[in-house]
Scaffold this motif. Structure first.
Motif, PDB file in Angstrom:
ATOM      1  N   TYR A 143     105.000  47.398  84.554  1.00  0.00           N
ATOM      2  CA  TYR A 143     104.135  46.879  83.502  1.00  0.00           C
ATOM      3  C   TYR A 143     102.631  47.472  83.791  1.00  0.00           C
ATOM      4  CZ  TYR A 143     100.681  43.797  81.385  1.00  0.00           C
ATOM      5  OH  TYR A 143      99.480  43.596  80.460  1.00  0.00           O
ATOM      6  N   ILE A 144     102.129  48.270  82.768  1.00  0.00           N
ATOM      7  CA  ILE A 144     100.751  48.752  82.881  1.00  0.00           C
ATOM      8  C   ILE A 144      99.888  48.020  82.035  1.00  0.00           C
ATOM      9  CG2 ILE A 144      99.191  50.647  82.383  1.00  0.00           C
ATOM     10  CD1 ILE A 144     101.118  51.173  84.824  1.00  0.00           C
ATOM     11  N   MET A 145      98.728  47.492  82.591  1.00  0.00           N
ATOM     12  CA  MET A 145      97.819  46.526  81.828  1.00  0.00           C
ATOM     13  C   MET A 145      96.850  47.610  80.968  1.00  0.00           C
ATOM     14  SD  MET A 145      94.370  44.308  83.713  1.00  0.00           S
ATOM     15  CE  MET A 145      93.459  43.488  82.636  1.00  0.00           C
ATOM     16  N   ARG A 146      96.566  47.120  79.667  1.00  0.00           N
ATOM     17  CA  ARG A 146      95.888  47.812  78.644  1.00  0.00           C
ATOM     18  C   ARG A 146      94.989  47.283  77.997  1.00  0.00           C
ATOM     19  NH1 ARG A 146      98.713  52.975  77.897  1.00  0.00           N
ATOM     20  NH2 ARG A 146     101.053  53.046  79.282  1.00  0.00           N
ATOM     21  N   THR A 147      94.200  47.834  77.367  1.00  0.00           N
ATOM     22  CA  THR A 147      93.376  47.199  76.273  1.00  0.00           C
ATOM     23  C   THR A 147      94.080  47.227  74.744  1.00  0.00           C
ATOM     24  OG1 THR A 147      92.317  49.287  75.523  1.00  0.00           O
ATOM     25  CG2 THR A 147      91.216  48.276  77.340  1.00  0.00           C
ATOM     26  N   SER A 148      93.584  46.270  74.057  1.00  0.00           N
ATOM     27  CA  SER A 148      94.117  46.076  72.853  1.00  0.00           C
ATOM     28  C   SER A 148      94.031  47.591  71.991  1.00  0.00           C
ATOM     29  CB  SER A 148      93.346  45.017  71.840  1.00  0.00           C
ATOM     30  OG  SER A 148      92.046  45.410  71.386  1.00  0.00           O
ATOM     31  N   ALA A 149      93.339  48.545  72.481  1.00  0.00           N
ATOM     32  CA  ALA A 149      93.468  49.852  71.761  1.00  0.00           C
ATOM     33  C   ALA A 149      94.479  50.834  72.474  1.00  0.00           C
ATOM     34  CB  ALA A 149      91.761  50.330  71.919  1.00  0.00           C
TER      35      ALA A 149
END
Length: 302
Positions: A41-47
């Protein structure tokens, strides 16, 4: 090895000297990336911007700031894969796998975050972050205490009376703080002998061989007995035949490996002490956290 509670053991008994924290930015960023992406799992912004490494970096950085209470901070970075060492030895670090795709955009992003904290970012083409750290540590230690935050044991060669190397261990907030005394107590070596140790045994991570067939145990034994590579070479006749033969047939690589292991403390880098004073503007940091959707870190800085 010093307990991390005992961090005030330098020359500055009255606490009057500045305390500079030199951060090995690459070490923290890579550690943070792999610590937070092992599950896939890679944390990302909503963009869609990956931010897991930067998020973890901030947690490591903030913990160290709280623990070591610096008055000044500089963060040092590699500036590309080609350095003077790769010119000396084309195989230097040639075994490194390609950087994970999700980490690449975070190199610039993390510098934006450190800048939001008011931290100076330093790097110079042709040199490694280690060389910037070594050069700045040598300069700052004339007038300040220096703490080097890293996960790289090569940095132990920089330990000095006013320079402590802080090795990050497994688990956030777990550190080993090395002074000349604690380094000798743990390894029976001086900081300078760390370079000779690497010259003899090589470094698989940096992809230089040292003397093939000589591992850490033998290298340590030789250095404890003969003090340096020069001392070993002067006493070749006294060494076991197998060890002597390995050194004699790989003498050029021994000297090259020692050169590759040596951190340059005369790199063309400068950062005036007054320019790296630690003075965080909380609102600037919160603004950057909000932009990156780091809601979980808001409470971290109070």
């Amino acid at each position: 090895m010093k307990d991390t509670n005992d961090i005030n053991d330098l020359d500055d008994k009255q606490g009057t000297l500045p305390r500079v924290l030199l951060v090995d930015g690459m070490a923290l960023l890579f550690r943070a990336f792999y610590a937070t992406s092992y599950s896939g799992y890679i944390m990302r912004t909503s963009a869609g911007m990956p931010t897991n490494a930067v998020f973890g970096f901030v947690k490591y950085f903030w913990d160290a700031v709280q623990r070591f209470e610096p008055t000044h901070i500089v963060c040092c970075w590699d500036m590309g894969s080609k350095t003077f060492r790769s010119e000396q030895f084309t195989e230097y670090k040639a075994n490194r796998v390609d950087c994970p795709e999700e980490l690449i955009p975070q190199f610039d992003l993390v510098k934006e975050v450190t800048s939001s904290f008011g931290v100076v970012n330093v790097g110079i083409s042709g040199y490694e972050a280690d060389d910037c750290i070594g050069t700045l540590a040598k300069h700052y230690s004339q007038d300040a205490e220096v703490y080097i935050l890293t996960g790289d044991h090569d940095m132990l060669q920089l330990v000095a009376e006013r320079v402590r190397v802080v090795i990050m261990k497994k688990g956030q907030g777990n550190y080993a703080v090395y002074s000349p005394e604690s380094l000798h107590e743990e390894m029976q070596l001086t900081p300078k002998q760390i370079i000779d140790l690497k010259g003899l045994m090589g470094d698989t991570a940096d992809n230089y061989p040292g003397v093939k067939g000589i591992g850490e145990k033998t290298a340590l034994k030789l250095l404890v007995e003969y003090e340096s590579i020069e001392g070993i070479l002067e006493n070749l006749a006294l060494l076991p035949k197998g060890v002597r033969s390995k050194i004699e047939t790989q003498l050029d690589m021994l000297h090259l490996s020692r050169s590759l292991a040596t951190i340059c403390c005369e790199a063309p880098v400068a950062c005036a002490l007054e320019s790296c004073f630690w003075e965080m503007d909380r609102q600037t940091v919160l603004s950057k956290f909000e932009e990156l959707e780091f809601r979980g870190l808001m409470k971290l800085i109070g």
